[in-house]
Structure formats: C-alpha cells, structure tokens
Write an enzyme that holds these catalytic residues in place. Structure first.
Site, mmCIF file in Angstrom:
data_model
loop_
_atom_site.group_PDB
_atom_site.id
_atom_site.type_symbol
_atom_site.label_atom_id
_atom_site.label_comp_id
_atom_site.label_asym_id
_atom_site.label_seq_id
_atom_site.Cartn_x
_atom_site.Cartn_y
_atom_site.Cartn_z
ATOM 1 N N GLY A 1 1.192 -5.017 -16.321
ATOM 2 C CA GLY A 1 -0.349 -4.932 -16.221
ATOM 3 C C GLY A 1 -0.990 -5.687 -15.259
ATOM 4 N N HIS B 1 2.175 2.122 -4.857
ATOM 5 C CA HIS B 1 3.598 1.794 -4.641
ATOM 6 C C HIS B 1 3.849 0.618 -3.926
ATOM 7 C CE1 HIS B 1 7.801 2.911 -4.559
ATOM 8 N NE2 HIS B 1 7.947 2.508 -3.492
#
Ligand code: GRF
Length: 216
Positions: free
Chosen positions: A22, A119
């Site tokens: 995270g 990404h």
C-alpha cells in the site's frame, strides 16, 4: 474541501483498491493531507485481510472493506459486494493501487473513465498476464531495455490495456537488479499517481478512443 474555495476543481470521493503493502495508497493519502489533492478517500477496499494498506487505513481512520471469494463465494458475490461498498461510501472514482484481482465488468461500466490503474513499466511493454510485482522488473532487465518506467492508465475490460493518462521514463542502469529497478520505479509511482488524479480534479482529461487528451 478545497473545491469549495476553487470552483474549477472537482473533489472526488475515491475508493482505493489495494492488495499489498500500500505504498501508493499511503502516497495518495499523504497528498490529500498536504493539500496537493482536493479529493478524499471514501473507502479502502482490499481482497487481502493482511494487506499493509488495510492497517494503514485503520490507523488513519479511513473506512475499509475486505471483500474476497472466500467471504463472498456465490457467483458474482465479490462484484456485488464491491458495488454495494462503493455505493455505501458514495465513491465516485476508483484508484487501483496494487490490487491483484480483475475488477468485474459491471464495475468498469458503472465507473467508465473513472478508474485508474498504475503499472510499473511503460505499457504496452511488460504488461498483461503474469506481469506483476518483481516479475515486471525481471522481464524488463532480462529483455535488456535501456528505459522502463511507470504508466497510469484508465481501466477498461482488457487487462493493462486501457487509455494511457501519464507515463514517466526511468533509465535502466545496466548494474540494476530487479529489486533496484523496482525501488526506482516505485519512487516515481508515488509522484505520478498524484499528478494523474490532480489532472482529473482539474477537469483537464478528455478521453477520445484510445487517446487521452490533456487540456491546457
Ligand atoms: C506497484 O508497483 C504498482 O505499480 C503495481 O503494484 C505495486 C503496488 O505497490 N500495480 P504498493 O502496494 O502500492 O507499494
């Protein structure tokens, strides 16, 4: 909040989806706390009860929802539960930040052009099936690319294929290990995700087929 003072900004109620550490989620929370972003986090959704992102959300008093197949095994159970969590928290924007599951096409349709993914490579290179985590950087180094980077893109039904919002190049030093490259790229991810969300807040994004036009 800041949208009240600046009428040209949209303040979104963001649902962040994260499965792991995270660090991107933390960076976004940080940007909100520092007033760089005008939106708020409506809810953190995860499939993983052990996700670092979950602990961080709780620390920050952010609402959370753990939704996975184990907890909601019936057909379409996960998608239904996610849609209900999104609606319960009034989410109008979705940020995928290391979410390791495909999101259902019903969600993609309901949030068309309002779902972003990040990404850790320059798509369309090193994307698609199996290209996640360290595998992306191993593949980039193995291929011998001189440059890799980050891509923020809009999510549509095709995995890692949606229209590109922003990209940032990271040179690949020939001495880099995959872990070193991952670290360099992650540093850029934390900056570029905020930049991308900010462009949406500023209403500067227009999607035209595959192309994202950024208005001045
Ligand atoms: C990042 O590398 C992101 O590009 C990818 O998953 C990773 C998540 O990292 N989609 P973190 O959990 O935000 O640290």
């Amino acid at each position: 909040m800041c949208a009240e003072y600046n009428k040209n900004l949209t303040s979104y109620k963001i649902a962040v989806f994260a499965s792991g550490t995270g660090s991107n989620f933390k960076a976004i929370v940080n940007s909100i706390e520092n007033g760089i972003l005008c939106s708020e986090i409506a809810v953190l959704i995860t499939n993983n009860p052990d996700a670092g992102a979950l602990g961080y959300a709780k620390e920050k008093g952010i609402s959370t929802a753990v939704i996975n197949k184990k907890l909601f095994p019936e057909e379409n159970g996960v998608t239904t539960e996610i849609l209900s969590a999104l609606s319960k928290h009034g989410a109008d924007f979705i940020i995928l930040a290391g979410y390791m599951k495909m999101i259902g096409s019903e969600i993609v349709r309901a949030y068309r052009n309002r779902i972003l993914n990040i990404h850790p490579a320059l798509l369309p290179s090193f994307g698609g099936e199996g290209m996640y985590g360290i595998h992306v950087h191993e593949a980039a180094i193995k291929y011998g690319v001189r440059f890799s980077g980050v891509t923020v893109h809009i999510v549509d039904d095709a995995y890692d294929m949606g229209p590109i919002v922003l990209q940032k190049i990271v040179p690949v030093d020939q001495e880099y290990t995959p872990q070193e490259l991952q670290k360099r790229i992650l540093t850029e991810e934390h900056k570029i995700y905020t930049e991308a969300i900010r462009l949406f807040e500023e209403n500067k994004i227009e999607v035209s087929g595959r192309r994202v036009i950024i208005r001045e």
